[in-house]
Design a protein around this motif. Structure first.
Motif, PDB file in Angstrom:
ATOM      1  N   VAL A 293     -22.065  32.548  64.024  1.00 41.77           N
ATOM      2  CA  VAL A 293     -22.475  31.257  64.648  1.00 41.77           C
ATOM      3  C   VAL A 293     -23.098  30.696  66.279  1.00 41.77           C
ATOM      4  N   SER A 294     -23.610  30.082  66.328  1.00 40.90           N
ATOM      5  CA  SER A 294     -23.178  30.043  67.711  1.00 40.90           C
ATOM      6  C   SER A 294     -23.140  28.434  68.423  1.00 40.90           C
ATOM      7  N   LYS A 295     -22.940  28.096  69.165  1.00 39.29           N
ATOM      8  CA  LYS A 295     -22.493  26.618  69.449  1.00 39.29           C
ATOM      9  C   LYS A 295     -23.680  25.416  69.000  1.00 39.29           C
ATOM     10  N   VAL A 300     -24.033  26.233  62.376  1.00 33.96           N
ATOM     11  CA  VAL A 300     -22.643  25.923  61.404  1.00 33.96           C
ATOM     12  C   VAL A 300     -22.698  25.504  60.558  1.00 33.96           C
ATOM     13  N   GLU A 314     -18.085  33.157  66.063  1.00 38.62           N
ATOM     14  CA  GLU A 314     -18.721  33.018  66.967  1.00 38.62           C
ATOM     15  C   GLU A 314     -18.938  32.582  68.536  1.00 38.62           C
ATOM     16  N   ASN A 316     -19.952  32.888  72.230  1.00 38.48           N
ATOM     17  CA  ASN A 316     -19.763  32.037  73.549  1.00 38.48           C
ATOM     18  C   ASN A 316     -20.463  32.637  74.141  1.00 38.48           C
ATOM     19  N   TYR A 323     -13.829  31.995  64.085  1.00 38.51           N
ATOM     20  CA  TYR A 323     -14.678  31.276  64.667  1.00 38.51           C
ATOM     21  C   TYR A 323     -13.920  30.076  63.203  1.00 38.51           C
TER      22      TYR A 323
END
Length: 327
Positions: A293-295, A300, A314, A316, A323
């Motif tokens: 996932v990304s921020k 999410v 994650e 970033n 994550y």
């Protein structure tokens, strides 16, 4: 329908506790139309679930009115809880419009009686606030939270409520099945959502959170999973999509559709097509064995929606780490 210990059915309106003479049904309707911004898709998902839980504890019937950039019922329809409210049901009722966006104007704590502060029959609520924990801990409403929604992990509560409310429409389910049929085995799918925010594809988005020069670290990380036949990439940047295709070759797969922000670019002529592609991206992400996932709430929320025990990481800005946000 799911029955609660209090003998109240999830999604049904209870008579408001504050007025023994009040018998007519009151409503909280999540609103997202062209009149004012209501955020991207993850913002909307957050707001829908929050509005539903608020309706539950305030004894109001819950509805959804999302028409921007298209009617949500084109893609998602009521599942166990019927959130479709006809306009005729609201005729003659008093109305109030609330805008709780980006933590402005919304509740700061769980004190006070919502129905006393907002006594109108119909509350149209435009929000992207995550108030699950606030309601759970509210001295006024905490004891009214139905048992299925008392989990201290907001992600688990989101999962439960989302699947009570939503199921893919026939059209969208067929669209998902058509895409998934391209995969030799769905249990060999690894995925990443590479969110850039402001970039040439979506120039009016918020400040950039990842640089294009750093996406190579995601590709290197995903290459470790040699057992995976296909690598699915969702992104808000055409440059990232092209980079993934170049790096992974025939192993890479994506929805190959229009990339746009459903709120900031929702007035474009092809916005409905872009909306469908975004929802398809998220639906596929929820079906991945390994997901980076990304921020970003978009991926999410995909992990929260998933029925799988996904292996989550994650990305970033140059690093990929486990994550733990859903633990």
């Amino acid at each position: 329908m799911l029955l609660l210990k209090s003998n109240h059915r999830v999604g049904e309106a209870k008579k408001p506790r504050y007025d023994g003479h009040q018998s007519k049904i009151r409503y909280i309707i999540y609103l997202c139309d062209v009149q004012r911004s209501c955020g991207g898709w993850a913002d909307r998902q957050r707001g829908i679930v929050a509005a539903y839980l608020l309706a539950n504890v305030t004894g109001r019937r819950f509805g959804i009115n999302m028409t921007y950039p298209s009617d949500i019922k084109l893609f998602y329809v009521p599942n166990i809880v019927n959130w479709y409210i006809r306009e005729s049901e609201l005729q003659g009722l008093s109305k109030e419009f609330l805008r709780w966006i980006d933590n402005r104007n919304g509740p700061k704590d769980g004190n006070g009686d919502f129905n006393v502060k907002h006594p109108r029959d119909v509350i149209f609520l435009r929000t992207n606030m995550d108030i699950i924990t606030l309601i759970q801990k509210s001295p006024h409403y905490g004891h009214l939270v139905p048992e299925p929604f008392r989990n201290p992990n907001p992600g688990k509560v989101f999962h439960t409520i989302w699947h009570l409310l939503m199921k893919p429409s026939l059209h969208f389910e067929e669209r998902i099945d058509m895409f998934m049929s391209k995969l030799p085995r769905t249990d060999e799918l690894i995925c990443a959502h590479v969110r850039m925010r402001r970039n040439p594809t979506i120039p009016n988005d918020a400040t950039q959170i990842n640089a294009l020069s750093t996406v190579k670290y995601v590709w290197t990380f995903l290459s470790k999973f040699k057992w995976a036949r296909r690598v699915f990439i969702a992104t808000d940047s055409m440059d990232v999509r092209l980079s993934a295709r170049k790096y992974f070759g025939v192993r890479e797969i994506d929805t190959d559709g229009l990339v746009l922000h459903v709120d900031r670019q929702g007035k474009k002529p092809n916005a409905v097509w872009g909306f469908e592609m975004a929802l398809l991206d998220q639906a596929v992400l929820s079906r991945c064995q390994v997901l980076v996932v990304s921020k970003s709430g978009f991926s999410v929320r995909a992990a929260m929606m998933s029925h799988l025990d996904q292996e989550l990481y994650e990305f970033n800005n140059g690093t990929v780490t486990p994550y733990l946000g859903l633990k």
